[in-house]
Write an enzyme that holds these catalytic residues in place. Structure first.
Site, PDB file in Angstrom:
ATOM      1  N   GLU A 108     -20.831  34.915 -47.638  1.00 33.38           N
ATOM      2  CA  GLU A 108     -19.989  35.441 -46.400  1.00 33.38           C
ATOM      3  C   GLU A 108     -19.751  37.122 -46.966  1.00 33.38           C
ATOM      4  OE1 GLU A 108     -16.405  37.006 -45.457  1.00 33.38           O
ATOM      5  OE2 GLU A 108     -15.365  35.264 -46.076  1.00 33.38           O
ATOM      6  N   CYS A 119     -11.732  40.740 -45.583  1.00 34.46           N
ATOM      7  CA  CYS A 119     -12.986  40.690 -44.871  1.00 34.46           C
ATOM      8  C   CYS A 119     -12.856  40.571 -43.235  1.00 34.46           C
ATOM      9  CB  CYS A 119     -13.872  39.526 -45.118  1.00 34.46           C
ATOM     10  SG  CYS A 119     -12.930  37.844 -45.305  1.00 34.46           S
TER      11      CYS A 119
HETATM   12  P1  NAP Z   1     -19.117  41.702 -54.931  1.00 34.07           P
HETATM   13  O1  NAP Z   1     -19.470  43.046 -55.561  1.00 34.07           O
HETATM   14  O2  NAP Z   1     -20.370  41.223 -54.053  1.00 34.07           O
HETATM   15  O3  NAP Z   1     -19.165  40.708 -56.143  1.00 34.07           O
HETATM   16  C1  NAP Z   1     -19.013  39.407 -55.910  1.00 34.07           C
HETATM   17  C2  NAP Z   1     -19.492  38.446 -56.920  1.00 34.07           C
HETATM   18  O4  NAP Z   1     -20.927  38.365 -56.969  1.00 34.07           O
HETATM   19  C3  NAP Z   1     -19.225  38.935 -58.339  1.00 34.07           C
HETATM   20  O5  NAP Z   1     -18.883  37.928 -59.112  1.00 34.07           O
HETATM   21  C4  NAP Z   1     -20.356  39.699 -58.847  1.00 34.07           C
HETATM   22  O6  NAP Z   1     -20.555  39.806 -60.284  1.00 34.07           O
HETATM   23  C5  NAP Z   1     -21.630  38.921 -58.084  1.00 34.07           C
HETATM   24  N1  NAP Z   1     -22.731  39.786 -57.892  1.00 34.07           N
HETATM   25  C6  NAP Z   1     -22.633  40.869 -56.897  1.00 34.07           C
HETATM   26  N2  NAP Z   1     -23.890  41.392 -56.783  1.00 34.07           N
HETATM   27  C7  NAP Z   1     -24.779  40.680 -57.558  1.00 34.07           C
HETATM   28  C8  NAP Z   1     -26.087  40.634 -57.775  1.00 34.07           C
HETATM   29  N3  NAP Z   1     -26.885  41.438 -57.375  1.00 34.07           N
HETATM   30  N4  NAP Z   1     -26.479  39.716 -58.475  1.00 34.07           N
HETATM   31  C9  NAP Z   1     -25.759  38.617 -59.363  1.00 34.07           C
HETATM   32  N5  NAP Z   1     -24.323  38.539 -59.134  1.00 34.07           N
HETATM   33  C10 NAP Z   1     -23.843  39.642 -58.289  1.00 34.07           C
HETATM   34  O7  NAP Z   1     -17.879  41.757 -54.321  1.00 34.07           O
HETATM   35  P2  NAP Z   1     -16.441  42.268 -54.863  1.00 34.07           P
HETATM   36  O8  NAP Z   1     -16.447  42.646 -56.111  1.00 34.07           O
HETATM   37  O9  NAP Z   1     -15.508  41.226 -54.496  1.00 34.07           O
HETATM   38  O10 NAP Z   1     -16.262  43.332 -53.819  1.00 34.07           O
HETATM   39  C11 NAP Z   1     -17.149  44.620 -53.784  1.00 34.07           C
HETATM   40  C12 NAP Z   1     -17.191  44.877 -52.425  1.00 34.07           C
HETATM   41  O11 NAP Z   1     -17.593  43.707 -51.638  1.00 34.07           O
HETATM   42  C13 NAP Z   1     -16.049  45.521 -51.858  1.00 34.07           C
HETATM   43  O12 NAP Z   1     -15.907  46.852 -52.077  1.00 34.07           O
HETATM   44  C14 NAP Z   1     -16.413  45.087 -50.252  1.00 34.07           C
HETATM   45  O13 NAP Z   1     -17.220  46.006 -49.477  1.00 34.07           O
HETATM   46  C15 NAP Z   1     -16.962  43.796 -50.391  1.00 34.07           C
HETATM   47  N6  NAP Z   1     -16.312  42.467 -49.947  1.00 34.07           N
HETATM   48  C16 NAP Z   1     -16.292  41.719 -49.005  1.00 34.07           C
HETATM   49  C17 NAP Z   1     -15.327  40.670 -48.864  1.00 34.07           C
HETATM   50  C18 NAP Z   1     -15.650  39.929 -47.789  1.00 34.07           C
HETATM   51  O14 NAP Z   1     -14.838  38.864 -47.750  1.00 34.07           O
HETATM   52  N7  NAP Z   1     -16.755  39.878 -47.145  1.00 34.07           N
HETATM   53  C19 NAP Z   1     -14.704  40.296 -49.921  1.00 34.07           C
HETATM   54  C20 NAP Z   1     -14.576  41.285 -51.052  1.00 34.07           C
HETATM   55  C21 NAP Z   1     -15.051  42.168 -51.096  1.00 34.07           C
HETATM   56  P3  NAP Z   1     -20.219  40.915 -61.227  1.00 34.07           P
HETATM   57  O15 NAP Z   1     -18.922  41.648 -60.308  1.00 34.07           O
HETATM   58  O16 NAP Z   1     -20.004  40.416 -62.453  1.00 34.07           O
HETATM   59  O17 NAP Z   1     -21.195  41.887 -60.856  1.00 34.07           O
END
Ligand code: NAP
Length: 520
Positions: free
Chosen positions: A265, A302
């Protein structure tokens, strides 16, 4: 409960790694004790080995046994008391009221899945009884039911340290389905994750679940996460977070020798359409409620309404200006999320006008809300303006006609939600808009705001790509359970070999489709 920073692997804990990470308080920038040990690949292998063994026992647990486990997890989370709330607030910068509300949502979610399991009909049992005299060929006895997939890897989101994290919706639905879970903790809330992980471990022991039914691994890079997705013992992935992260994990899963489903998601802009007649009487209230929805939780949802489309209306724009200028932002979850927000805002300024800017409170990662304005022409020429900026911001797009509004709707990619505000006359006149939106999103709202997602049986929190990697399911609500099951068919089985859900006398008294008729 004392935090240890050790990885939870089944009923044991480990800290074999040599690299440690710490959580940061986004309100003041201070690091929070203790050190958390990054999991090693060997620890992941052990978690996977235990989970695979556990699956052979856990998959056969009755609905009642799994319900007791989920209910016990909810109870153990409640038993954590103020320590959980305090750690949540320190790690996320979110207020105490939000922490308590989210705890209630998380335990309520676990109990809702427990109810589903106790009732039992979710397994979609279908029975086509044998027709030995059918001509030209007899029909065999055919029965099918949903069965668990296997070990599930789950990634939590930064913005819901409880409800979309360690004991959140993905874990609850996977455990309810009969699948062991290996959870990769989000580095933004390490302490909250350990507290909840310990609650699950305790509940598993107390309800005699197999060792390995749940593991929690710490990491702040991609090594363990990617290895989890590629691990041959893992049969499905649940993820909530960024488009970049979700797509990377989806691609990694698809490239495995044995590809597996990834339910990611990801981002969504959640367009809101405001129709002409409702603006005539309601412009000020609509503007106020819209700004309230954009700034709720510092816009870190989100389902945040990141785009509003309407036909030209000066009264609404000036009401928006007024309400935005009196709004307040807040502390964002992490410096990374704050930096991404600031970058997105600076970039948008190059292509749009500003309607209003709110205030930023004190705080290390604090930001201000901002609402932008653009014409439909500029919006069409700059497709990147429809990308998500995670935070308290939104873009208002003004069209000149109904046709332009419909064309904008038609050009949308997949989103989690779309909202339409209108009088009954508006809604009748714009019925074609609803038709378009139904093909673009997972949930359509009339005269409401998309923030706030009910955990219930009918909820759909999903949508076409790029909102998710699989539009056929939901990550909120009990329908989520079937992401982690697959149908299995049993042909000509003697009754003694069938599981209770399919036995002739229906011992569980569940609803079943028998020869095309739904009955108990
Ligand atoms: P994220 O950066 O996508 O990280 C979520 C989880 O996935 C973390 O545990 C992260 O690990 C891991 N991860 C991310 N990219 C990866 C990859 N290429 N390979 C392996 N593991 C990976 O999301 P977030 O930290 O919650 O928020 C960052 C951004 O996501 C926000 O700025 C926003 O744009 C978006 N977001 C969207 C939603 C939604 O509900 N759709 C919710 C929250 C955030 P690490 O952190 O250890 O790297």
């Amino acid at each position: 409960m004392q935090l240890t920073g050790r990885n939870i692997i089944g009923f044991e804990t480990f800290s074999e790694g040599t690299v440690a990470i710490q959580a940061i308080n986004p309100a003041n920038g201070e690091t929070l004790a203790p050190l958390f040990y990054k999991a090693t690949i060997e620890e992941l292998d052990l978690a996977a080995e235990k989970a695979e063994k556990a699956f052979q026992i856990y998959r056969k647990q009755s609905g009642k046994q799994k319900a007791e486990f989920l209910e016990k997890i909810a109870e153990e989370i409640e038993n954590l008391g103020d320590a959980l709330i305090e750690r949540y607030v320190a790690e996320s910068g979110l207020p105490q009221g939000r922490a308590m509300g989210e705890r209630g949502r998380t335990t309520g979610q676990l109990r809702l899945f427990a109810q589903l399991l106790r009732e039992g009909s979710w397994v979609n049992a279908r029975i086509d009884t044998a027709l030995p005299d059918r001509q030209p060929l007899p029909r065999p006895d055919i029965r099918s039911v949903e069965r668990p997939l296997g070990v599930v890897g789950v990634f939590g989101a930064s913005n819901f340290p409880l409800a979309f994290s360690v004991a959140g919706g993905d874990t609850a639905s996977a455990l309810a389905a009969g699948c062991p879970v290996i959870f990769k903790a989000h580095p933004a809330h390490l302490g909250t994750s350990e507290l909840v992980g310990k609650a699950i471990q305790k509940a598993a022991e107390a309800t005699n679940m197999p060792d390995g039914v749940f593991s929690l691994l710490f990491d702040d890079g991609h090594e363990i996460g990617l290895a989890l997705v590629k691990h041959p013992s893992v049969k499905a992935i649940g993820f909530t977070g960024s488009y970049k992260g979700g797509k990377a994990l989806y691609d990694a899963a698809a490239a495995r020798p044995e590809p597996i489903p990834v339910y990611a998601e990801m981002g969504s802009v959640n367009p809101v359409f405001v129709l002409p007649r409702i603006l005539e009487s309601n412009a000020a209230t609509l503007a106020q409620n819209f700004v309230g929805s954009v700034t709720l939780g510092v816009g870190q949802f989100c389902t945040n309404p990141g785009m509003l489309l309407l036909q030209k209306n000066e009264a609404f724009i000036s009401a928006l200006e007024q309400h935005t200028s009196t709004s307040t932002g807040g502390v964002m979850l992490t410096t990374g999320i704050r930096d991404a927000y600031v970058k997105g805002i600076e970039n948008t300024k190059n292509y749009t006008k500003i309607i209003g800017v709110g205030k930023a409170p004190e705080g290390f990662t604090a930001v201000e809300p901002i609402i932008f304005h653009t014409s439909i022409e500029d919006f069409t020429q700059n497709p990147h303006l429809s990308e998500e900026i995670f935070g308290p911001t939104s873009l208002v797009v003004e069209a000149n006609s109904k046709d332009e509004l419909l064309a904008a709707a038609q050009s949308l990619t997949g989103h989690l939600t779309a909202t339409v505000h209108g009088t009954p006359e508006d809604l009748a006149e714009y019925a074609d808009l609803i038709e378009i939106l139904e093909q673009k999103v997972g949930r359509i709202l009339i005269n409401g705001f998309p923030t706030g997602v009910e955990v219930s049986h009918a909820m759909v929190h999903g949508g076409p790509f790029p909102a998710t990697t699989d539009s056929r399911s939901t990550s909120v609500g009990t329908m989520a359970i079937t992401r982690f099951t697959r149908p299995v068919c049993y042909q000509n089985f003697p009754d003694s070999l069938l599981i209770d859900e399919l036995k002739a006398d229906n011992p569980l008294n569940i609803w079943r489709l028998v020869d095309g008729e739904l009955k108990k």
